[in-house]
Design an enzyme around this catalytic site. Structure first.
Site, PDB file in Angstrom:
ATOM      1  N   ASP A 133       0.851  -1.190   0.000  1.00 27.09           N
ATOM      2  CA  ASP A 133       0.000   0.000   0.000  1.00 27.09           C
ATOM      3  C   ASP A 133       0.888   1.242   0.000  1.00 27.09           C
ATOM      4  O   ASP A 133       0.758   2.132   0.830  1.00 27.09           O
ATOM      5  CB  ASP A 133      -0.941  -0.001   1.217  1.00 27.09           C
ATOM      6  CG  ASP A 133      -1.862   1.207   1.238  1.00 27.09           C
ATOM      7  OD1 ASP A 133      -2.101   1.786   0.150  1.00 27.09           O
ATOM      8  OD2 ASP A 133      -2.318   1.587   2.323  1.00 27.09           O
ATOM      9  N   ASN A 165      -2.846   3.796  12.851  1.00 24.76           N
ATOM     10  CA  ASN A 165      -4.061   2.985  12.881  1.00 24.76           C
ATOM     11  C   ASN A 165      -3.774   1.502  12.664  1.00 24.76           C
ATOM     12  O   ASN A 165      -4.443   0.653  13.226  1.00 24.76           O
ATOM     13  CB  ASN A 165      -5.031   3.474  11.809  1.00 24.76           C
ATOM     14  CG  ASN A 165      -6.312   2.674  11.794  1.00 24.76           C
ATOM     15  OD1 ASN A 165      -7.026   2.661  12.793  1.00 24.76           O
ATOM     16  ND2 ASN A 165      -6.576   1.971  10.701  1.00 24.76           N
ATOM     17  N   GLN A 188      -3.417  -5.033   6.147  1.00 19.61           N
ATOM     18  CA  GLN A 188      -3.125  -3.968   7.106  1.00 19.61           C
ATOM     19  C   GLN A 188      -3.995  -4.121   8.350  1.00 19.61           C
ATOM     20  O   GLN A 188      -4.996  -3.414   8.500  1.00 19.61           O
ATOM     21  CB  GLN A 188      -3.364  -2.595   6.474  1.00 19.61           C
ATOM     22  CG  GLN A 188      -2.344  -2.242   5.409  1.00 19.61           C
ATOM     23  CD  GLN A 188      -2.776  -1.047   4.601  1.00 19.61           C
ATOM     24  OE1 GLN A 188      -3.962  -0.854   4.343  1.00 19.61           O
ATOM     25  NE2 GLN A 188      -1.814  -0.232   4.197  1.00 19.61           N
ATOM     26  N   ASP A 199      -2.027   9.395  10.085  1.00 18.45           N
ATOM     27  CA  ASP A 199      -2.801   8.763   9.017  1.00 18.45           C
ATOM     28  C   ASP A 199      -4.067   8.128   9.589  1.00 18.45           C
ATOM     29  O   ASP A 199      -4.045   7.500  10.635  1.00 18.45           O
ATOM     30  CB  ASP A 199      -1.922   7.685   8.360  1.00 18.45           C
ATOM     31  CG  ASP A 199      -2.606   7.043   7.175  1.00 18.45           C
ATOM     32  OD1 ASP A 199      -2.934   7.790   6.238  1.00 18.45           O
ATOM     33  OD2 ASP A 199      -2.812   5.817   7.196  1.00 18.45           O
ATOM     34  N   GLU A 226      -5.267  13.438   9.443  1.00 17.77           N
ATOM     35  CA  GLU A 226      -5.924  13.093   8.191  1.00 17.77           C
ATOM     36  C   GLU A 226      -7.268  12.470   8.537  1.00 17.77           C
ATOM     37  O   GLU A 226      -7.342  11.339   8.977  1.00 17.77           O
ATOM     38  CB  GLU A 226      -5.103  12.082   7.387  1.00 17.77           C
ATOM     39  CG  GLU A 226      -5.681  11.853   6.006  1.00 17.77           C
ATOM     40  CD  GLU A 226      -5.753  10.393   5.593  1.00 17.77           C
ATOM     41  OE1 GLU A 226      -5.627   9.518   6.454  1.00 17.77           O
ATOM     42  OE2 GLU A 226      -5.958  10.136   4.405  1.00 17.77           O
ATOM     43  N   ASP A 229      -3.307  10.566  -3.022  1.00 19.17           N
ATOM     44  CA  ASP A 229      -4.479   9.695  -3.135  1.00 19.17           C
ATOM     45  C   ASP A 229      -5.352  10.140  -4.301  1.00 19.17           C
ATOM     46  O   ASP A 229      -5.082  11.136  -4.948  1.00 19.17           O
ATOM     47  CB  ASP A 229      -5.303   9.744  -1.840  1.00 19.17           C
ATOM     48  CG  ASP A 229      -4.633   8.927  -0.742  1.00 19.17           C
ATOM     49  OD1 ASP A 229      -3.962   7.936  -1.078  1.00 19.17           O
ATOM     50  OD2 ASP A 229      -4.768   9.301   0.432  1.00 19.17           O
TER      51      ASP A 229
END
Lengths: 560, 234, 421
Positions: free
Chosen positions: A78, A120, A186, A218, A260, A326
């Site tokens: 990713d 995260n 993830q 993030d 974010e 993104d």
């Protein structure tokens, strides 16, 4: 207080120091990918040594903060957001020593460094997860979120709708499902476990001690899961952020956190807390609306979203952007608006990804220099710290045929020479093919050729950043929309102490006449900020301006 | 004797020839004036007819009902009529001018008087004409208005309006040429009431819409509800 | 140089720049209905033209009841509840005013001017007097213009069976026969047209003519036909007037509508003289045959007025009608029954002879049109008598027969109209 445009650049940058705890409010961010920026050793992959070579370019451009996309050891499933070791550098990009050298060189040029803090989740290759999945009674088992029931937390939406079917993934080793909000490789960290928080704080300390100036947090809305909720923006998540903030404040004053959170402004507002959570947060809904406004040729979407944006604490700041690494995310628009944007900006299905459009600024605007300038003009005259995505300052193109979001992550185009000056490796060996079509290819669009011309997009961008930084009114001033009858025109007044700036933008492809009610400023003389020419004095009557297609003006309103 | 006779004869002859010699140029002048007048009048007639055709005078007078008046009296088209009128007036004026050139004292006086009265005659004729046209117009307007408003005795109403306006025009015309001032005054005082009535009606019909609405309200209170007005015609 | 475009009007146009779709609502003291009309238009535009640049326009004939203020304030608060998306763009409202003495023509001319200056692709005019105006009308009126490339669209309404008698008995048959297009409502309250047609109409030199005061839309319809523009019709559904609707008297209606028709025929005589057949025009929308409302028409009284009126003005009629026609009319009037029979053929002759006499100018044109009223009453009383129990289907058939009669008799019109007196 008025700042002269001719003030030397170094002193401008020098003003941003930790001495001013709100230094980040005046920043212009530059987002780049170490991998795609400059290769120094000819292996086809960009690295920190290469980046150091290009710091001069970035300092000349006038940006203050370099936002580096993840450069940690990672299986790169990713784009580096799947981290397998939080406290090291991916070998392709160099060593920790290279990074130290980079920090030193950047700071010497008054460039500050913001890195990614992916708190995260980790990669499934991370030792924590490897241990946690090894057995159900492993001491690290509780670092992640496990369940026997794959229907748990049904309120949580799936973010990567194009690739994932569920937020739960089966672990064949420990025979249980693990929770993941993003890709299945993830797994999400479990912040209900206080140990995890301590681990992350240790990671932060590691980088802060090296000299990193800020973190981008993030995917913050997703830290905590609770049954019966959509598992976003929970109070417990805010508690985690408050803990991290207070520790940062105490041990490393002057450094800052950027959240974010792809949410509505009213929800994002919570991430500022009472000035005790994040210092900066992205303003996501503004970006699609800027694109929408210019396509609709109507100011309504921008004005509406800004009027719906709540006030934030004095010590906080929005971060705004036109494009980033993104896709152009369309989550924060209505269905009608989304359909409209898709049809207008991404006719080709290849251009769409998840709930968004994976394109760079220039191709989105059909390589129309006037619109590129207009959108940058709006971005840089709006409240918030603007983010410039690497390559957009020269109008780079994209490659929608590369998978996922890689199309907007192709190597920086430095020159018309071998591999666009990015690497000395064979072209086949490059981490990502260089854009080479006739319109956006490196022979047509590159830094070297644009540096030669005073009128290139690069020179223009350099100039507008300098003007932006010539006064704090853009970064700290209030925003008041003027609402002239002509709705093709977006006009607003920024005011900070005695500094007043009037920005007038023609969103339409036709020339427009507009009458502005500037009676509250009568007697002042508008000085056009790019050329410095005075305009007729403002009086009680409507102030008539004519604007060419997509033209915009910035006026400093001066009492002379 | 013979000499005397001859002398007187020659004297007479020479006087006669003198007279003839002095009168003949006048006569010729008169003839020339009359002939030239005829030519000028004819040219005038042609020019007037052209101009009237150019400005579409016929259509203009049609809408005022003037043409109908003429067709009823078996007269040519108004443009033609006007052109002929111009011809005769011009020629007549030249004729008188020619007579004047003869230098006969008594005749000249009479001609002078005629020229004095001429404009008045003109105006009187005009008044009469306009009066008849107006009377016709309002007479018809009254008739149609009354019929469409379902008023009682529409024809009587119409005739009254027409009569009053014509009477007014006649008295005005007579007064203009100065004939029978007494009669005019008397006729006027008698007709005054009627005239006022006519004027009121004419005025009312001038603002036709308002008058019609008023009439309809007055006479047709019930009609509003159950007649053709009860539903949109369009 | 005198201009119909005021500075304020121009300022508003300048501010808007360009639109795809323009809807104009002419008003004159419509305080009670205007908000409904404006909201219906706004919702219609949001719902059916969500991406297009739209503008609403109000031309006010100097209302004294605050109508323009209501227009300026009118805003839809919650589009969602009307099943319409919130508009993407600003929704500008143009407010203009014209002198009441200009009537329909004033509003129409300003609307056309706005459509021209704003380069609108499609433009509609809707009346605030109609209580049954819904957002769907906006779609029905504008879509065929905007998407299908039509130039003009006249509506088809569901109405009371005896509503629009003048249209059924004079306007529609004459337009059908003379212009050669079957148009059900040639003098409507609602109409839509393309930007191209708007420019064409604006360039016509008729704006000072008195018949335009209330016959402007009639003129608009016929001018589009005569200009060979692509015309169509659209089903709008029921048309119910608002309670306070002021309907003009028969005399006024006759003067404006029939006056405009005859005047238009004069303007377009070179066009229609050549046309020999009649053609249907494209229909849009979903037709529903439902009779609405009820109204009592006093047929007997109408007949009485015909009888007395025709006799009273027989001398006037003699100037207009040929003697056989006049005799037939008087014979019908003086029948011994309490009703008359006014045949389609006789009626066609009457209308054509009136038209020809209007053209030839046998008398003041206002008078001529007024003289038609008593005869028209006779025809209507006969029409009501013949159709007293008829179904909608029978009425339609009878209408077709009448149209055919008008078509058949067209040579008679040409003879009377162009022939020497």
């Amino acid at each position: 207080m008025h700042h002269s445009l001719s003030m030397p650049e170094t002193t401008l940058n020098a003003r941003i120091t930790y001495d001013d705890p709100l230094w980040f409010k005046d920043a212009v961010l530059y987002e780049l990918h170490v991998r795609s920026f400059q290769d120094s050793d000819g292996d086809g992959i960009g690295d920190f040594r290469g980046l150091i070579e290009r710091l001069g370019y970035l300092a000349d451009l006038g940006v203050n903060i370099l936002w580096l996309l993840p450069f940690y050891p990672s299986p790169l499933k990713d784009d580096g957001y799947d981290i397998s070791n939080f406290t090291d550098i991916h070998p392709s990009y160099g060593t920790l020593d290279d990074f130290r050298k980079f920090l030193e060189e950047a700071h010497r040029r008054r460039l500050y460094v913001l890195t990614e803090l992916v708190l995260n989740h980790t990669s499934d290759q991370h030792p924590w997860f490897q241990q946690a999945r090894a057995s159900r009674d492993n001491p690290l088992r509780n670092y992640y979120v496990w369940s026997d029931d794959r229907e748990k937390y049904p309120g949580a939406r799936i973010i990567f709708t194009d690739t994932e079917a569920s937020n739960w993934a089966w672990d064949p080793i420990s025979k249980q499902y693990y929770w993941h909000r993003f890709f299945s490789h993830q797994p999400d960290l479990n912040y209900d476990n206080p140990e995890v928080l301590e681990e992350i704080w240790r990671v932060m300390k590691f980088w802060l001690d090296l000299g990193v100036d800020a973190f981008r947090l993030d995917a913050v809305p997703y830290l905590i899961e609770r049954a019966g909720t959509n598992c976003e923006n929970l109070p417990e998540t805010h508690a985690v952020l408050r803990t991290l903030r207070s520790r940062l404040e105490r041990s490393y004053p002057g450094r800052f956190l950027l959240a974010e959170a792809n949410q509505w402004p009213t929800d994002v507002r919570a991430y500022f807390g009472d000035g005790n959570e994040c210092h900066v947060a992205f303003h996501f809904p503004l970006m699609p609306r800027i694109f929408m406004s210019v396509r609709l040729e109507d100011r309504k979407p921008i004005v509406e979203i800004m009027e719906r944006t709540p006030a934030i604490p004095e010590n906080c700041q929005w971060a705004t952007f036109l494009r980033n690494h993104d896709e152009l995310t369309l989550e924060m628009v209505t269905d009608v608006e989304r359909d409209y944007l898709y049809d207008e900006y991404a006719n080709d299905r290849m251009m769409r990804l998840n709930v968004g459009i994976r394109r760079r600024l220039s191709p989105l605007l059909e390589n129309d220099r006037r619109r590129v300038e207009l959108l940058n003009g709006i971005l840089l005259s709006f409240p918030g710290s603007p983010v410039i995505y690497y390559g957009d300052e020269i109008g780079m193109g994209d490659n929608v045929y590369l998978g996922d979001r890689n199309g907007v992550r192709t190597p920086m185009q430095w020159s018309g020479g071998w591999n666009a000056g990015f690497s000395t490796a064979d072209p086949e060996k490059l981490c990502m093919p260089i854009v080479s079509n006739a319109v956006y290819g490196y022979q047509a669009v590159n830094v070297e050729s644009q540096r030669r011309s005073l009128h290139s997009l690069l020179s223009w961008t350099t100039r507008i950043i300098r003007i932006r930084k010539s006064t704090r009114v853009f970064s700290r001033g209030t925003l008041e929309f003027l609402k002239p009858q002509n709705h093709h025109v977006l006009a607003y007044v920024r005011q900070y102490r005695r500094d007043i700036v009037l920005a007038v933008n023609n969103l339409s492809s036709c020339a427009q006449a507009v009458e502005l009610d500037l009676s509250q400023f009568h007697g002042l003389i508008p000085i056009e900020m790019f050329g410095g020419n005075p305009f007729p004095r403002i009086d009680q009557r409507p102030y008539l301006l004519t604007l060419g297609p997509y033209q915009f003006f910035w006026f400093r309103l001066r009492q002379i | 004797m013979g000499d005397l006779l001859f002398k007187s004869l020659t004297e007479t002859m020479s006087r006669l020839s003198d007279m003839v010699a002095s009168f003949l140029p006048r006569l010729i002048a008169m003839a020339i004036i009359i002939i030239a007048g005829a030519i000028v009048a004819w040219i005038l007639k042609v020019v007037v007819r052209r101009i009237l055709r150019l400005i579409k005078f016929d259509q203009l007078s049609e809408t005022t009902g003037f043409t109908r008046l003429l067709t009823q009296s078996a007269l040519p088209s108004p443009a033609d009529l006007l052109a002929r009128f111009v011809f005769w007036v011009a020629w007549f004026a030249f004729l008188l001018l020619g007579l004047n050139a003869l230098g006969i004292e008594a005749l000249n006086n009479e001609i002078g008087r005629f020229f004095d009265v001429l404009p008045q005659i003109f105006v009187a004729i005009l008044i009469l004409f306009v009066g008849v046209v107006i009377a016709n117009f309002f007479g018809r307007a009254t008739l149609l208005g009354a019929v469409n408003a379902n008023a009682p005795s529409p024809r009587l109403l119409s005739s009254m309006v027409r009569f009053v306006i014509i009477a007014l025009a006649v008295t005005m015309a007579l007064e203009r040429i100065g004939l029978g001032q007494g009669v005019v005054l008397m006729a006027f005082s008698i007709a005054f009431g009627a005239v006022m009535f006519g004027l009121a009606l004419a005025f009312g019909l001038g603002g036709r819409d308002a008058a019609r609405r008023l009439l309809e309200k007055r006479f047709l209170e019930d009609k509003k509800k159950d007649d053709d007005e009860g539903i949109s015609q369009l | 140089m005198d201009s119909i475009v005021s500075d304020e009007f121009l300022r508003q146009i300048t501010a808007i720049g360009q639109v795809d779709v323009l809807v104009s609502v002419p008003t004159a003291d419509n305080r009670h209905t205007i908000e409904h009309a404006v909201n219906a238009v706004q919702i219609g535009l949001a719902k059916y033209f969500p991406r297009e640049r739209t503008a609403l326009m109000n031309v006010d004939a100097q209302s004294r009841d605050g109508t323009p203020e209501i227009v300026r304030e009118a805003a839809v608060r919650d589009f969602q509840s009307y099943l319409a998306p919130t508009p993407l763009r600003s929704s500008p409202i143009i407010t203009a005013s014209c002198h009441p003495s200009l009537g329909q023509a004033g509003a129409l001319r300003l609307t056309l001017t706005a459509a021209d200056l704003l380069r609108a692709k499609a433009c509609a005019i809707v009346s605030p007097d109609v209580a049954s105006l819904t957002p769907e009308w906006i779609d029905a009126l504008l879509r065929p213009i905007y998407r299908e490339g039509l130039d003009q669209l006249t509506p088809i309404y569901q109405r009371h069976r005896f509503a629009g008698l003048l249209v059924r008995n004079i306007l529609a048959p004459v337009v059908g026969a003379v212009y050669g297009y079957e148009i059900e409502e040639p003098a409507p309250d609602e109409i839509s047209f393309s930007g191209v047609l708007a420019c064409h109409l604006l360039a016509q030199d008729v704006w000072q003519e008195s018949f335009m005061r209330s016959g402007a839309l009639m003129w608009l319809t016929t001018t589009a036909l005569a200009g060979n523009f692509r015309v169509g019709q659209s089903f709008l559904g029921p048309k119910v007037f608002a309670a306070r609707h002021f309907s003009p008297s028969l005399a006024e209606t006759m003067q404006s509508a029939v006056g405009a028709l005859f005047k238009s025929m004069e303007e377009h005589q070179a066009f229609w003289r050549q046309r020999t057949s009649s053609q249907a025009v494209p229909l849009f929308g979903f037709p529903v045959d439902v009779e609405i409302g009820s109204a009592h028409l006093n047929r007997k009284k109408m007949f009485e007025m015909f009888r007395s009126g025709a006799n009273a003005i027989s001398s006037i009629l003699a100037e207009i009608l040929s003697s056989p026609t006049l005799d037939a009319v008087l014979q019908a009037a003086n029948t011994a029954d309490d009703h008359c029979y006014f045949s389609d053929e006789l009626w066609t002759k009457v209308v054509y002879e009136f038209a020809a006499s209007y053209h030839r100018g046998v008398m003041n044109r206002d008078h001529l049109l007024q003289a038609l009223i008593p005869v028209y009453r006779g025809r209507i009383s006969s029409y009501l008598w013949e159709n007293r129990g008829a179904h909608l289907e029978e009425l339609r058939k009878r209408r077709e027969v009448l149209h055919l009669e008008f078509e058949r008799m067209k040579p008679y019109l040409i003879e009377k109209w162009f022939g020497e007196t």
